[in-house]
Write a protein that holds these residues in place. Structure first.
Motif, PDB file in Angstrom:
ATOM      1  N   HIS A  34       0.729 -11.130  -8.459  1.00 46.74           N
ATOM      2  CA  HIS A  34      -0.729 -11.187  -8.431  1.00 46.74           C
ATOM      3  C   HIS A  34      -1.201 -10.027  -7.566  1.00 46.74           C
ATOM      4  O   HIS A  34      -0.819  -9.912  -6.403  1.00 46.74           O
ATOM      5  N   PHE A  35      -2.043  -9.173  -8.123  1.00 45.85           N
ATOM      6  CA  PHE A  35      -2.414  -7.869  -7.557  1.00 45.85           C
ATOM      7  C   PHE A  35      -1.146  -7.023  -7.349  1.00 45.85           C
ATOM      8  O   PHE A  35      -0.801  -6.626  -6.243  1.00 45.85           O
ATOM      9  N   ALA A  36      -0.475  -6.771  -8.467  1.00 42.61           N
ATOM     10  CA  ALA A  36       0.790  -6.039  -8.448  1.00 42.61           C
ATOM     11  C   ALA A  36       0.631  -4.609  -7.958  1.00 42.61           C
ATOM     12  O   ALA A  36       1.591  -4.026  -7.444  1.00 42.61           O
ATOM     13  N   ARG A  37      -0.559  -4.041  -8.092  1.00 48.36           N
ATOM     14  CA  ARG A  37      -0.759  -2.647  -7.673  1.00 48.36           C
ATOM     15  C   ARG A  37      -0.309  -2.436  -6.226  1.00 48.36           C
ATOM     16  O   ARG A  37       0.394  -1.468  -5.920  1.00 48.36           O
ATOM     17  N   PHE A  38      -0.700  -3.341  -5.329  1.00 46.36           N
ATOM     18  CA  PHE A  38      -0.308  -3.196  -3.930  1.00 46.36           C
ATOM     19  C   PHE A  38       1.167  -3.496  -3.722  1.00 46.36           C
ATOM     20  O   PHE A  38       1.891  -2.736  -3.067  1.00 46.36           O
ATOM     21  N   ASP A  39       1.639  -4.610  -4.280  1.00 44.12           N
ATOM     22  CA  ASP A  39       3.036  -5.014  -4.061  1.00 44.12           C
ATOM     23  C   ASP A  39       4.016  -3.988  -4.612  1.00 44.12           C
ATOM     24  O   ASP A  39       5.036  -3.691  -3.990  1.00 44.12           O
ATOM     25  N   VAL A  40       3.707  -3.446  -5.790  1.00 47.90           N
ATOM     26  CA  VAL A  40       4.571  -2.416  -6.375  1.00 47.90           C
ATOM     27  C   VAL A  40       4.622  -1.188  -5.471  1.00 47.90           C
ATOM     28  O   VAL A  40       5.698  -0.658  -5.177  1.00 47.90           O
ATOM     29  N   ALA A  41       3.473  -0.738  -5.009  1.00 48.09           N
ATOM     30  CA  ALA A  41       3.423   0.465  -4.166  1.00 48.09           C
ATOM     31  C   ALA A  41       4.203   0.256  -2.869  1.00 48.09           C
ATOM     32  O   ALA A  41       5.005   1.110  -2.475  1.00 48.09           O
ATOM     33  N   VAL A  42       3.981  -0.864  -2.201  1.00 51.45           N
ATOM     34  CA  VAL A  42       4.622  -1.065  -0.902  1.00 51.45           C
ATOM     35  C   VAL A  42       6.133  -1.234  -1.043  1.00 51.45           C
ATOM     36  O   VAL A  42       6.908  -0.739  -0.210  1.00 51.45           O
ATOM     37  N   MET A  43       6.593  -1.878  -2.111  1.00 57.27           N
ATOM     38  CA  MET A  43       8.041  -2.024  -2.301  1.00 57.27           C
ATOM     39  C   MET A  43       8.675  -0.706  -2.725  1.00 57.27           C
ATOM     40  O   MET A  43       9.791  -0.385  -2.294  1.00 57.27           O
TER      41      MET A  43
ATOM     42  N   CYS B 126       1.037  -8.742 -14.153  1.00 51.01           N
ATOM     43  CA  CYS B 126       0.103  -9.019 -13.065  1.00 51.01           C
ATOM     44  C   CYS B 126      -0.947 -10.033 -13.499  1.00 51.01           C
ATOM     45  O   CYS B 126      -1.705  -9.778 -14.445  1.00 51.01           O
ATOM     46  N   THR B 127      -0.992 -11.168 -12.811  1.00 53.36           N
ATOM     47  CA  THR B 127      -1.951 -12.205 -13.174  1.00 53.36           C
ATOM     48  C   THR B 127      -3.385 -11.803 -12.835  1.00 53.36           C
ATOM     49  O   THR B 127      -4.326 -12.268 -13.463  1.00 53.36           O
ATOM     50  N   LYS B 128      -3.563 -10.929 -11.858  1.00 52.97           N
ATOM     51  CA  LYS B 128      -4.926 -10.501 -11.513  1.00 52.97           C
ATOM     52  C   LYS B 128      -5.503  -9.607 -12.610  1.00 52.97           C
ATOM     53  O   LYS B 128      -6.671  -9.749 -12.991  1.00 52.97           O
ATOM     54  N   ILE B 129      -4.697  -8.680 -13.111  1.00 50.12           N
ATOM     55  CA  ILE B 129      -5.149  -7.840 -14.222  1.00 50.12           C
ATOM     56  C   ILE B 129      -5.462  -8.711 -15.437  1.00 50.12           C
ATOM     57  O   ILE B 129      -6.483  -8.532 -16.109  1.00 50.12           O
ATOM     58  N   ALA B 130      -4.588  -9.676 -15.722  1.00 49.25           N
ATOM     59  CA  ALA B 130      -4.809 -10.578 -16.857  1.00 49.25           C
ATOM     60  C   ALA B 130      -6.127 -11.326 -16.698  1.00 49.25           C
ATOM     61  O   ALA B 130      -6.923 -11.425 -17.643  1.00 49.25           O
ATOM     62  N   ALA B 131      -6.375 -11.830 -15.485  1.00 50.75           N
ATOM     63  CA  ALA B 131      -7.609 -12.581 -15.238  1.00 50.75           C
ATOM     64  C   ALA B 131      -8.841 -11.701 -15.439  1.00 50.75           C
ATOM     65  O   ALA B 131      -9.848 -12.142 -16.014  1.00 50.75           O
ATOM     66  N   LYS B 132      -8.769 -10.458 -14.974  1.00 55.65           N
ATOM     67  CA  LYS B 132      -9.925  -9.560 -15.117  1.00 55.65           C
ATOM     68  C   LYS B 132     -10.167  -9.173 -16.574  1.00 55.65           C
ATOM     69  O   LYS B 132     -11.302  -8.889 -16.968  1.00 55.65           O
ATOM     70  N   LEU B 133      -9.126  -9.179 -17.396  1.00 57.68           N
ATOM     71  CA  LEU B 133      -9.273  -8.830 -18.802  1.00 57.68           C
ATOM     72  C   LEU B 133      -9.876  -9.966 -19.623  1.00 57.68           C
ATOM     73  O   LEU B 133     -10.574  -9.714 -20.612  1.00 57.68           O
ATOM     74  N   VAL B 134      -9.603 -11.212 -19.235  1.00 53.53           N
ATOM     75  CA  VAL B 134     -10.038 -12.337 -20.085  1.00 53.53           C
ATOM     76  C   VAL B 134     -11.067 -13.246 -19.433  1.00 53.53           C
ATOM     77  O   VAL B 134     -11.762 -13.989 -20.130  1.00 53.53           O
ATOM     78  N   ARG B 135     -11.203 -13.209 -18.119  1.00 50.29           N
ATOM     79  CA  ARG B 135     -12.175 -14.073 -17.432  1.00 50.29           C
ATOM     80  C   ARG B 135     -13.375 -13.224 -16.983  1.00 50.29           C
ATOM     81  O   ARG B 135     -13.708 -13.148 -15.806  1.00 50.29           O
ATOM     82  N   THR B 136     -14.011 -12.584 -17.956  1.00 47.74           N
ATOM     83  CA  THR B 136     -15.110 -11.669 -17.664  1.00 47.74           C
ATOM     84  C   THR B 136     -16.404 -12.400 -17.336  1.00 47.74           C
ATOM     85  O   THR B 136     -17.396 -11.759 -16.983  1.00 47.74           O
ATOM     86  N   PHE B 137     -16.386 -13.721 -17.426  1.00 45.88           N
ATOM     87  CA  PHE B 137     -17.560 -14.530 -17.100  1.00 45.88           C
ATOM     88  C   PHE B 137     -17.637 -14.861 -15.610  1.00 45.88           C
ATOM     89  O   PHE B 137     -18.560 -15.551 -15.174  1.00 45.88           O
ATOM     90  N   THR B 138     -16.694 -14.369 -14.806  1.00 43.53           N
ATOM     91  CA  THR B 138     -16.668 -14.671 -13.386  1.00 43.53           C
ATOM     92  C   THR B 138     -16.104 -13.495 -12.608  1.00 43.53           C
ATOM     93  O   THR B 138     -15.389 -12.659 -13.177  1.00 43.53           O
ATOM     94  N   GLU B 139     -16.422 -13.438 -11.336  1.00 43.74           N
ATOM     95  CA  GLU B 139     -15.832 -12.445 -10.437  1.00 43.74           C
ATOM     96  C   GLU B 139     -14.714 -13.056  -9.593  1.00 43.74           C
ATOM     97  O   GLU B 139     -14.148 -12.376  -8.739  1.00 43.74           O
ATOM     98  N   ARG B 140     -14.386 -14.319  -9.831  1.00 44.19           N
ATOM     99  CA  ARG B 140     -13.366 -15.015  -9.038  1.00 44.19           C
ATOM    100  C   ARG B 140     -11.998 -14.804  -9.665  1.00 44.19           C
ATOM    101  O   ARG B 140     -11.589 -15.549 -10.562  1.00 44.19           O
ATOM    102  N   HIS B 141     -11.293 -13.780  -9.190  1.00 42.78           N
ATOM    103  CA  HIS B 141      -9.979 -13.450  -9.736  1.00 42.78           C
ATOM    104  C   HIS B 141      -8.871 -13.557  -8.682  1.00 42.78           C
ATOM    105  O   HIS B 141      -7.745 -13.122  -8.914  1.00 42.78           O
ATOM    106  N   GLY B 142      -9.185 -14.101  -7.512  1.00 38.68           N
ATOM    107  CA  GLY B 142      -8.179 -14.284  -6.478  1.00 38.68           C
ATOM    108  C   GLY B 142      -7.193 -15.376  -6.857  1.00 38.68           C
ATOM    109  O   GLY B 142      -7.496 -16.268  -7.671  1.00 38.68           O
ATOM    110  N   LEU B 143      -6.021 -15.350  -6.258  1.00 37.71           N
ATOM    111  CA  LEU B 143      -4.988 -16.342  -6.585  1.00 37.71           C
ATOM    112  C   LEU B 143      -5.466 -17.750  -6.265  1.00 37.71           C
ATOM    113  O   LEU B 143      -5.208 -18.686  -7.033  1.00 37.71           O
ATOM    114  N   LYS B 144      -6.145 -17.918  -5.147  1.00 39.88           N
ATOM    115  CA  LYS B 144      -6.646 -19.244  -4.761  1.00 39.88           C
ATOM    116  C   LYS B 144      -7.603 -19.793  -5.819  1.00 39.88           C
ATOM    117  O   LYS B 144      -7.488 -20.957  -6.231  1.00 39.88           O
TER     118      LYS B 144
END
Length: 217
Positions: A91-100, A113-131
């Motif tokens: 989730h938010f692979a951009r950071f984890d990939v870079a740091v590893m 990446c679940t965050k990218i997936a959420a932003k692509l399909v859950r365009t009705f909300t800005e809530r894309h955090g893991l929580k």
């Protein structure tokens, strides 16, 4: 050395310095990281969490040599994270990939990446955090109380371990929900193209190309 801790929704295995020899976590492994901050060049990688989606979380604590550890000498961890036959689910692979890629000196691929997936399909909300995603798609409440705690401590608390484990224990179930939405909205191929770019995006971030954005006009 490994320590096992039990929690209501899973089992935590804390491994200091590296994963055990011969441990296999299957073809799709949930992965997350904890660091001293959000600047990969300044803020060291302290913990890598992994799960096969089976209720077990394996946490690798990377302890600097000056504190009695092995630093980033962790060949078993590196083998799994860099294995082209193992999908790393984040989730938010951009950071984890870079740091590893920076601290472990490997290429992290393939990735989903679940965050990218959420932003692509859950365009009705800005809530894309893991929580938010775990609550809305899985009905699971995650605590983020330990998010900003000191991950560089040589002795991590039980609360820190539980928090770190929760970030990988639910990613397989979350991905199953989001993948179905990507298929429904005919955006799975677009998501896969984004995922394939993540190792290069991580390298660009490490080179300082977060700003300016080289894709901007």
């Amino acid at each position: 050395m490994s320590i096992t801790q039990f929690m209501p929704n899973g089992t935590i295995h804390l491994h200091r310095n590296d994963l055990p020899e011969g441990l296999s976590l299957g073809p799709v492994v949930a992965v997350d990281t904890e660091t001293m901050g959000l600047n990969p060049h300044r803020d060291r990688l302290c913990l890598v969490q992994l799960s096969a989606g089976d209720g077990h979380a394996h946490l690798v604590q990377l302890i600097p040599t000056q504190h009695g550890g092995r630093g980033y000498d962790c060949p078993n961890l590196k083998r799994i994270i860099s294995d082209p036959g193992v999908v790393k689910l984040m989730h938010f692979a951009r950071f984890d990939v870079a740091v590893m890629q920076h601290y472990l000196d490997i290429t992290v691929s393939p990735v989903k990446c679940t965050k990218i997936a959420a932003k692509l399909v859950r365009t009705f909300t800005e809530r894309h955090g893991l929580k938010d995603l775990c609550k809305e798609l899985l009905g699971i409440e995650l605590s983020k109380q330990q998010q900003s705690s000191d991950w560089g401590a040589v002795e991590l608390t039980a609360e820190q371990l539980a928090y770190a484990a929760s970030d990988v224990l639910h990613l397989h179930a979350l991905w199953a929900k989001l993948e179905a939405l990507l298929v429904r909205e005919d955006r799975l191929a677009l998501a896969e193209a984004c995922y394939a770019f993540l190792p290069a995006r991580g390298r660009l971030d490490l080179l300082g190309y977060e700003q300016p954005d080289i894709f901007a006009h």
